[in-house]
Design an enzyme around this catalytic site. Structure first.
Site, PDB file in Angstrom:
ATOM      1  N   HIS A  37     -25.431  22.132 -31.149  1.00 15.28           N
ATOM      2  CA  HIS A  37     -24.261  22.935 -30.998  1.00 15.28           C
ATOM      3  C   HIS A  37     -24.441  24.340 -31.792  1.00 15.28           C
ATOM      4  CE1 HIS A  37     -22.353  18.776 -30.093  1.00 15.28           C
ATOM      5  NE2 HIS A  37     -22.079  19.559 -28.958  1.00 15.28           N
ATOM      6  N   GLN A  61     -13.738  12.869 -17.966  1.00 16.83           N
ATOM      7  CA  GLN A  61     -15.317  12.719 -17.659  1.00 16.83           C
ATOM      8  C   GLN A  61     -15.597  11.510 -18.280  1.00 16.83           C
ATOM      9  OE1 GLN A  61     -16.245  16.527 -20.039  1.00 16.83           O
ATOM     10  NE2 GLN A  61     -17.977  15.341 -20.532  1.00 16.83           N
ATOM     11  N   GLY A 147     -26.147  23.701 -23.510  1.00  9.44           N
ATOM     12  CA  GLY A 147     -27.573  22.915 -23.905  1.00  9.44           C
ATOM     13  C   GLY A 147     -28.084  22.605 -22.616  1.00  9.44           C
ATOM     14  N   LYS A 149     -30.103  19.904 -22.543  1.00 11.85           N
ATOM     15  CA  LYS A 149     -30.538  18.450 -22.739  1.00 11.85           C
ATOM     16  C   LYS A 149     -29.328  17.862 -21.587  1.00 11.85           C
ATOM     17  CE  LYS A 149     -28.029  15.879 -25.461  1.00 11.85           C
ATOM     18  NZ  LYS A 149     -27.357  14.705 -24.866  1.00 11.85           N
ATOM     19  N   ASP A 150     -28.305  18.723 -21.376  1.00 15.19           N
ATOM     20  CA  ASP A 150     -27.706  18.005 -20.209  1.00 15.19           C
ATOM     21  C   ASP A 150     -28.051  19.032 -19.049  1.00 15.19           C
ATOM     22  OD1 ASP A 150     -25.889  16.207 -21.287  1.00 15.19           O
ATOM     23  OD2 ASP A 150     -25.685  17.693 -22.542  1.00 15.19           O
ATOM     24  N   VAL A 176     -32.346  21.158 -28.710  1.00 13.16           N
ATOM     25  CA  VAL A 176     -32.740  20.862 -30.193  1.00 13.16           C
ATOM     26  C   VAL A 176     -33.036  19.512 -30.526  1.00 13.16           C
ATOM     27  CG1 VAL A 176     -32.001  21.370 -32.774  1.00 13.16           C
ATOM     28  CG2 VAL A 176     -31.196  22.991 -30.725  1.00 13.16           C
TER      29      VAL A 176
HETATM   30  O1  PAF Z   1     -21.463  18.913 -22.703  1.00 16.29           O
HETATM   31  C1  PAF Z   1     -20.371  18.627 -23.207  1.00 16.29           C
HETATM   32  O2  PAF Z   1     -20.522  18.545 -24.400  1.00 16.29           O
HETATM   33  C2  PAF Z   1     -19.090  18.558 -22.043  1.00 16.29           C
HETATM   34  O3  PAF Z   1     -19.759  17.697 -20.975  1.00 16.29           O
HETATM   35  C3  PAF Z   1     -18.357  19.838 -22.075  1.00 16.29           C
HETATM   36  C4  PAF Z   1     -19.376  20.707 -21.352  1.00 16.29           C
HETATM   37  C5  PAF Z   1     -18.013  20.433 -23.248  1.00 16.29           C
HETATM   38  C6  PAF Z   1     -17.313  19.649 -21.080  1.00 16.29           C
HETATM   39  O4  PAF Z   1     -16.281  18.513 -21.503  1.00 16.29           O
END
Ligand code: PAF
Length: 278
Positions: A37, A61, A147, A149-150, A176
């Site tokens: 982050h 989510q 990022g 990673k996702d 990272v």
């Molecule tokens: O990647 C994340 O931390 C979350 O999926 C996000 C993009 C902040 C949405 O809640």
């Protein structure tokens, strides 16, 4: 450091900055911040006049059986990291502000949301797409930073932003990693020392797949099979080699691809990926 709690106050501040000709960058997060982050915040601070970090653990989510309740929350430490990394404001609404009673509107990114992580977590990308749109509406950023990673999330957000004419530039930042290769993730906090050791198979498998491709291997099934064989002591959710743009599985590497995987180490689900230009 300014902390905003409602979309109205967030938007007013943002409009003021933009009316003065200043650019605003947004780093959306669920808190429990780490060096990954920090890299996102620093990238925005280097480019935008103002950087806003949102902190919101988004219930939309998570499925009911998932880790929403135990997801790490560390607001004070997060504020310190955010300030040190050069951000100017935090947007931290609560769940009742984001999803008041009667809330009924969700965003889906058909096709892209269904494979990979979407198979095991069918609710996930609908929740992400919805909350990111709400965050964009509140913060009104010029740019937003995500990022890699996702990797699937990044592709979905790029698609959604384009399809809905949201007018936000999406900037992606490389994953990272810890010194031993483990991708940084807030969920790494769940791992015991022994689980963390086992979790390393994930990045080792990825790097092996990458080495195969760099050495000229083009057969997707062989790359996936060899990578999967290295994921020992974990419950593999998926290993796939997909087109980096449309996330569809490929048979051969003959353009940009993403080798992507997810696995459970104990109860913790880890994800990782690498891109290869092809
Ligand atoms: O990647 C994340 O931390 C979350 O999926 C996000 C993009 C902040 C949405 O809640």
């Amino acid at each position: 450091m300014k902390i905003f709690r409602t979309p109205g106050e967030m938007r007013r501040w943002s409009f003021e900055q933009r009316a003065r000709g200043k650019s605003v960058g947004l780093v959306p997060t669920m808190g429990a911040l780490h060096a990954g982050h920090r890299a996102l915040v620093e990238a925005s601070a280097a480019r935008d006049d103002f950087t806003v970090v949102s902190i919101f653990v988004n219930p939309a989510q998570f499925a009911p059986h998932e880790d929403f309740d135990k997801y790490p929350r560390a607001f004070e430490g997060d504020c310190r990291l955010i300030e040190e990394a050069g951000a100017h404001a935090i947007y931290a609404p609560d769940a009742a502000t984001m999803y008041p009673e009667g809330y009924a509107t969700y965003i889906e990114v058909k096709g892209l949301q269904d494979g990979l992580c979407g198979k095991t977590r069918p609710h996930f990308f609908r929740g992400v797409a919805t909350v990111v749109t709400k965050l964009f509406n509140a913060v009104q950023p010029d740019r937003a930073y995500f990022g890699l990673k996702d990797g699937q999330q990044a592709v979905i957000i790029q698609r959604m932003t384009k399809d809905l004419d949201l007018g936000v530039e999406i900037v992606t930042i490389p994953t990272v990693r810890e010194a031993d290769g483990l991708a940084m993730s807030s969920r790494n906090a769940y791992l015991s020392r022994e689980e963390r050791e086992r979790g390393l198979s994930l990045s080792r498998a990825l790097f092996h797949g990458q080495a195969l491709m760099e050495a000229g291997e083009r057969d997707a099934a062989r790359i996936v099979e060899e990578a999967r064989a290295m994921m020992t002591d974990m419950k593999v959710d998926y290993v796939e080699l997909v087109d980096a743009a449309n996330l569809q599985p490929v048979d051969r590497v003959d353009g940009p691809v993403m080798l992507t995987m997810a696995a459970f180490v104990g109860n913790t689900r880890l994800i990782d990926n690498i891109k290869f230009k092809g």
